[in-house]
Scaffold this active site. Structure first.
Site, PDB file in Angstrom:
ATOM      1  N   CYS A   3      38.643  57.555  34.029  1.00  0.00           N
ATOM      2  CA  CYS A   3      37.947  56.554  34.167  1.00  0.00           C
ATOM      3  C   CYS A   3      38.416  55.446  33.493  1.00  0.00           C
ATOM      4  CB  CYS A   3      36.484  56.457  33.794  1.00  0.00           C
ATOM      5  SG  CYS A   3      35.695  54.978  34.104  1.00  0.00           S
ATOM      6  N   CYS A   6      36.381  53.511  30.769  1.00  0.00           N
ATOM      7  CA  CYS A   6      36.261  54.414  29.617  1.00  0.00           C
ATOM      8  C   CYS A   6      37.511  54.390  28.814  1.00  0.00           C
ATOM      9  CB  CYS A   6      35.957  55.963  29.954  1.00  0.00           C
ATOM     10  SG  CYS A   6      34.299  56.378  30.275  1.00  0.00           S
ATOM     11  N   ASP A  29      37.798  40.036  33.938  1.00  0.00           N
ATOM     12  CA  ASP A  29      38.411  40.834  35.475  1.00  0.00           C
ATOM     13  C   ASP A  29      39.997  40.533  35.497  1.00  0.00           C
ATOM     14  OD1 ASP A  29      36.768  42.179  37.953  1.00  0.00           O
ATOM     15  OD2 ASP A  29      38.848  41.660  38.227  1.00  0.00           O
ATOM     16  N   HIS A  45      29.066  55.993  29.790  1.00  0.00           N
ATOM     17  CA  HIS A  45      29.738  56.309  31.319  1.00  0.00           C
ATOM     18  C   HIS A  45      28.605  56.637  32.366  1.00  0.00           C
ATOM     19  CE1 HIS A  45      32.578  56.742  34.762  1.00  0.00           C
ATOM     20  NE2 HIS A  45      31.509  57.917  35.018  1.00  0.00           N
ATOM     21  N   ASN A  85      27.975  45.955  42.153  1.00  0.00           N
ATOM     22  CA  ASN A  85      28.319  46.884  43.608  1.00  0.00           C
ATOM     23  C   ASN A  85      27.828  48.414  43.180  1.00  0.00           C
ATOM     24  OD1 ASN A  85      29.501  44.559  44.892  1.00  0.00           O
ATOM     25  ND2 ASN A  85      31.199  45.010  43.862  1.00  0.00           N
ATOM     26  N   HIS A  96      32.300  53.177  37.387  1.00  0.00           N
ATOM     27  CA  HIS A  96      31.769  53.000  35.976  1.00  0.00           C
ATOM     28  C   HIS A  96      30.859  51.795  36.147  1.00  0.00           C
ATOM     29  CE1 HIS A  96      32.028  53.399  31.278  1.00  0.00           C
ATOM     30  NE2 HIS A  96      31.300  52.302  31.543  1.00  0.00           N
ATOM     31  N   HIS A  98      29.090  48.381  36.047  1.00  0.00           N
ATOM     32  CA  HIS A  98      29.549  47.242  35.417  1.00  0.00           C
ATOM     33  C   HIS A  98      28.851  46.119  36.195  1.00  0.00           C
ATOM     34  CE1 HIS A  98      32.427  48.256  38.437  1.00  0.00           C
ATOM     35  NE2 HIS A  98      32.402  47.026  38.795  1.00  0.00           N
ATOM     36  N   HIS A 100      29.407  42.062  37.321  1.00  0.00           N
ATOM     37  CA  HIS A 100      30.296  40.775  37.430  1.00  0.00           C
ATOM     38  C   HIS A 100      29.453  39.436  36.961  1.00  0.00           C
ATOM     39  CE1 HIS A 100      33.454  42.953  39.943  1.00  0.00           C
ATOM     40  NE2 HIS A 100      32.398  43.732  40.286  1.00  0.00           N
TER      41      HIS A 100
HETATM   42  P1  AMP Z   1      33.786  46.809  41.820  1.00  0.00           P
HETATM   43  O1  AMP Z   1      34.602  46.408  43.166  1.00  0.00           O
HETATM   44  O2  AMP Z   1      32.456  46.308  41.399  1.00  0.00           O
HETATM   45  O3  AMP Z   1      34.102  48.148  41.445  1.00  0.00           O
HETATM   46  O4  AMP Z   1      34.746  45.952  40.867  1.00  0.00           O
HETATM   47  C1  AMP Z   1      35.730  46.532  39.869  1.00  0.00           C
HETATM   48  C2  AMP Z   1      36.383  45.389  39.293  1.00  0.00           C
HETATM   49  O5  AMP Z   1      37.203  45.658  38.121  1.00  0.00           O
HETATM   50  C3  AMP Z   1      37.341  44.404  40.288  1.00  0.00           C
HETATM   51  O6  AMP Z   1      36.965  43.321  40.230  1.00  0.00           O
HETATM   52  C4  AMP Z   1      38.871  44.698  39.571  1.00  0.00           C
HETATM   53  O7  AMP Z   1      39.685  43.621  39.580  1.00  0.00           O
HETATM   54  C5  AMP Z   1      38.448  44.933  38.154  1.00  0.00           C
HETATM   55  N1  AMP Z   1      39.235  45.842  37.445  1.00  0.00           N
HETATM   56  C6  AMP Z   1      39.983  46.731  37.669  1.00  0.00           C
HETATM   57  N2  AMP Z   1      40.666  47.200  36.698  1.00  0.00           N
HETATM   58  C7  AMP Z   1      40.570  46.296  35.680  1.00  0.00           C
HETATM   59  C8  AMP Z   1      41.225  46.248  34.338  1.00  0.00           C
HETATM   60  N3  AMP Z   1      42.225  47.194  33.908  1.00  0.00           N
HETATM   61  N4  AMP Z   1      40.799  44.998  33.641  1.00  0.00           N
HETATM   62  C9  AMP Z   1      39.907  44.078  34.254  1.00  0.00           C
HETATM   63  N5  AMP Z   1      39.325  44.394  35.336  1.00  0.00           N
HETATM   64  C10 AMP Z   1      39.672  45.249  36.189  1.00  0.00           C
HETATM   65 ZN    ZN Z   2      33.766  55.544  32.631  1.00  0.00          ZN
END
Ligand code: AMP
Ligand code: ZN
Length: 109
Positions: A3, A6, A29, A45, A85, A96, A98, A100
């Site tokens: 993950c 994580c 992001d 997680h 989402n 995982h 989150h 936004h």
């Molecule tokens: P979701 O579509 O809600 O799962 O959004 C996942 C978000 O994580 C996206 O906006 C990606 O740009 C962001 N993301 C993925 N990898 C990373 C990372 N290493 N650091 C910061 N943001 C990330």
């Molecule tokens: Zn995780």
């Protein structure tokens, strides 16, 4: 550990952290969709909102308050959007939980 969030929490991958406490981390992001785009992430997680234990008001409440606190620290209080989402059909890519925080531009209602 597979993950990606994580791994950020464990310090194995870099992140631009804007707020952190014992239970939560918030970082920018990597692919921002707005001038301010930050992810608020529980350190524990959970794959998505659906996995939060139903009686765990303490974790749920702390997460929501952390979103508010992060917005304050980013100086966007009063003008931000919060999105989570839940599930791949809803566009979730990182499995995982989150939230936004998006701000700094005009959004459609
Ligand atoms: P979701 O579509 O809600 O799962 O959004 C996942 C978000 O994580 C996206 O906006 C990606 O740009 C962001 N993301 C993925 N990898 C990373 C990372 N290493 N650091 C910061 N943001 C990330
Ligand atoms: Zn995780």
């Amino acid at each position: 550990m597979s993950c990606i969030f994580c791994r950020i929490i464990a310090g194995e991958l870099p992140a631009d952290v804007v707020f952190e406490d014992e239970h939560v981390i918030a970082f920018r992001d990597i692919n921002p969709l707005a001038p301010v785009h930050v992810l608020v992430v529980p350190k524990q997680h959970y794959a998505s909102l659906d996995e939060l234990p139903s009686g765990d008001t303490s974790t749920a409440g702390h997460l929501l308050l952390s979103v508010i606190e992060t917005a304050k620290r980013l100086d966007v209080a009063g003008g931000y959007k919060v999105v989570t989402n839940c599930g791949e059909r809803a566009g979730q890519v990182v499995l995982h939980l989150h939230f936004h925080i998006l701000a700094g531009k005009k959004f459609a209602p």
